[in-house]
Enzyme design. Structure first.
Site, PDB file in Angstrom:
ATOM      1  N   GLY A   1       0.799  -1.211   0.000  1.00 38.00           N
ATOM      2  CA  GLY A   1       0.000   0.000   0.000  1.00 38.00           C
ATOM      3  C   GLY A   1       0.830   1.258   0.000  1.00 38.00           C
TER       4      GLY A   1
ATOM      5  N   ASP B   1      -1.605   0.123  10.297  1.00 39.88           N
ATOM      6  CA  ASP B   1      -1.685  -0.306  11.690  1.00 39.88           C
ATOM      7  C   ASP B   1      -2.910  -1.188  11.917  1.00 39.88           C
ATOM      8  OD1 ASP B   1       0.628   1.139  12.383  1.00 39.88           O
ATOM      9  OD2 ASP B   1      -0.533   2.974  12.682  1.00 39.88           O
ATOM     10  N   ALA B   2      -4.040  -0.793  11.350  1.00 40.79           N
ATOM     11  CA  ALA B   2      -5.256  -1.604  11.483  1.00 40.79           C
ATOM     12  C   ALA B   2      -5.101  -2.943  10.768  1.00 40.79           C
ATOM     13  CB  ALA B   2      -6.452  -0.837  10.929  1.00 40.79           C
TER      14      ALA B   2
ATOM     15  N   HIS C   1       7.155   1.233  11.338  1.00 39.45           N
ATOM     16  CA  HIS C   1       6.434   2.097  12.278  1.00 39.45           C
ATOM     17  C   HIS C   1       6.398   1.350  13.601  1.00 39.45           C
ATOM     18  CE1 HIS C   1       3.878   5.161  13.738  1.00 39.45           C
ATOM     19  NE2 HIS C   1       2.706   4.637  13.426  1.00 39.45           N
TER      20      HIS C   1
ATOM     21  N   GLY D   1       6.364   6.347   1.027  1.00 38.66           N
ATOM     22  CA  GLY D   1       6.940   5.350   0.139  1.00 38.66           C
ATOM     23  C   GLY D   1       7.152   5.898  -1.262  1.00 38.66           C
TER      24      GLY D   1
END
Length: 348
Positions: free
Chosen positions: A39, A100-101, A124, A153
């Protein structure tokens, strides 16, 4: 390591001169780097590693937009592109680059494929720092490491293609193999870092969450909006207000600040601008510092992390997110920005 003096404070950093790409390749020559997620950070890091000669595969959900993007970028299904679980099985270093999710949701799949001696890599510190909230608790027999490029990115990839590097922090949470330091530095060089500076998972996430909410995104949008609204309320046109608030800063001044520093900018602007900037910057500092202190305290207490976890887990998260983004996109300031960008000479 090179010792660099930063305004009286000495830090040790790793440069590409002392840890060249050839050394990084040697350290990781027996490794298979599985980039899990394609992503935000995944494409830049995976492509840079591949172009730098490392053995890289990508793990992504099949029949998704990001799977299609990976194929378009040259990853070959069944050879270098796999479903997430298969990539986790094949990889000796798992670069866990989902959101994170997404990390919370996919952790059971990743965890069961973390056999002894593998390395779990993050960009992260969120999942590990708030592990009691995220449930991401790695087994004791794997290395847990971090390389956090100080930019998107997209920037990492763009700068790599230009022959430049994006600075990154690195950290070791767990050294099970005795090779974690070499592994993490080699990976930092491999993804295209300009230089590497040491941190911890906790410090990385505290500084990152503060920065995102502060000068990188939240505060800068707030300052833009405040100045734009004051100019508009005093009769300035959208074009003039946007150019004086955003366009001149991003297109003219910030590139020069990036090259030479704000001190240079102050020394090389008009005497009128110089006098005004010197008179007003401390007022802005005094006004905003209490907000930053409140922000950092909220980050350190875990409240910002919990808000993120709670909001991302709701079924209507995407709809609410789109409504909030639409408020920005449809604001007069950013509509003016869209028109101003069309008028840039290089874009005509």
């Amino acid at each position: 390591m090179a010792k660099i003096n930063f305004g009286g404070v000495t830090e040790e950093v790793v440069t590409r001169e002392e840890f060249p790409l050839e050394k990084a390749r040697e350290v990781l020559k027996e490794e298979t780097i599985a980039v899990i997620g394609y992503g935000v950070q995944g494409p830049g890091q995976a492509l840079n590693l591949k172009d730098n000669g490392f053995n890289v595969i990508v793990g992504q959900r099949k029949n998704s937009k990001t799977w299609d993007k990976a194929v378009a970028d040259g990853w070959v299904p069944g050879e270098t592109l796999f479903e997430i679980e298969e990539a986790c099985q094949k990889g000796t270093i798992l670069q866990f680059l989902l959101s994170d999710a997404g990390q919370i949701a996919l952790w059971p799949t990743v965890k069961k494929n973390l056999t002894a001696g593998k390395a779990l890599y993050f960009s992260h510190g969120f999942g590990i720092t708030y592990k009691e909230r995220t449930g991401i608790i790695p087994p004791d027999d794997v290395d847990v490491i971090l390389v956090a490029p100080k930019g998107s990115g997209t920037s990492l990839r763009r700068m790599f293609l230009e022959g430049r590097g994006l600075n990154s922090s690195y950290a070791i949470f767990q050294d099970a193999t005795g090779k974690a330091k070499e592994r993490v530095v080699a990976l930092g060089i491999g993804v295209g870092s300009g230089y590497l500076f040491e941190t911890t998972f906790k410090k990385e996430v505290f500084s990152d969450l503060t920065g995102e909410r502060g000068t990188l995104m939240g505060a800068i949008q707030g300052i833009f909006a405040a100045q734009y609204e004051v100019l508009r309320s005093n009769g300035h046109t959208p074009s003039e207000a946007f150019n004086e608030t955003v366009e001149e800063l991003t297109q003219s001044l910030m590139p020069l600040v990036a090259e030479n520093g704000m001190d240079w900018m102050y020394a090389n602007c008009s005497t009128t601008a110089q006098r005004g900037a010197l008179d007003w910057w401390k007022k802005f500092k005094d006004a905003s510092k209490p907000v930053f202190e409140e922000l950092y305290a909220e980050v350190a207490a875990g409240n910002e992390a919990q808000k993120s976890i709670d909001s991302n887990s709701k079924e209507d998260y995407r709809e609410k997110l789109e409504a909030e983004l639409s408020e920005l996109r449809e604001s007069e300031m950013w509509k003016a920005g869209s028109e101003v960008r069309k008028l840039r000479p290089e874009e005509n």
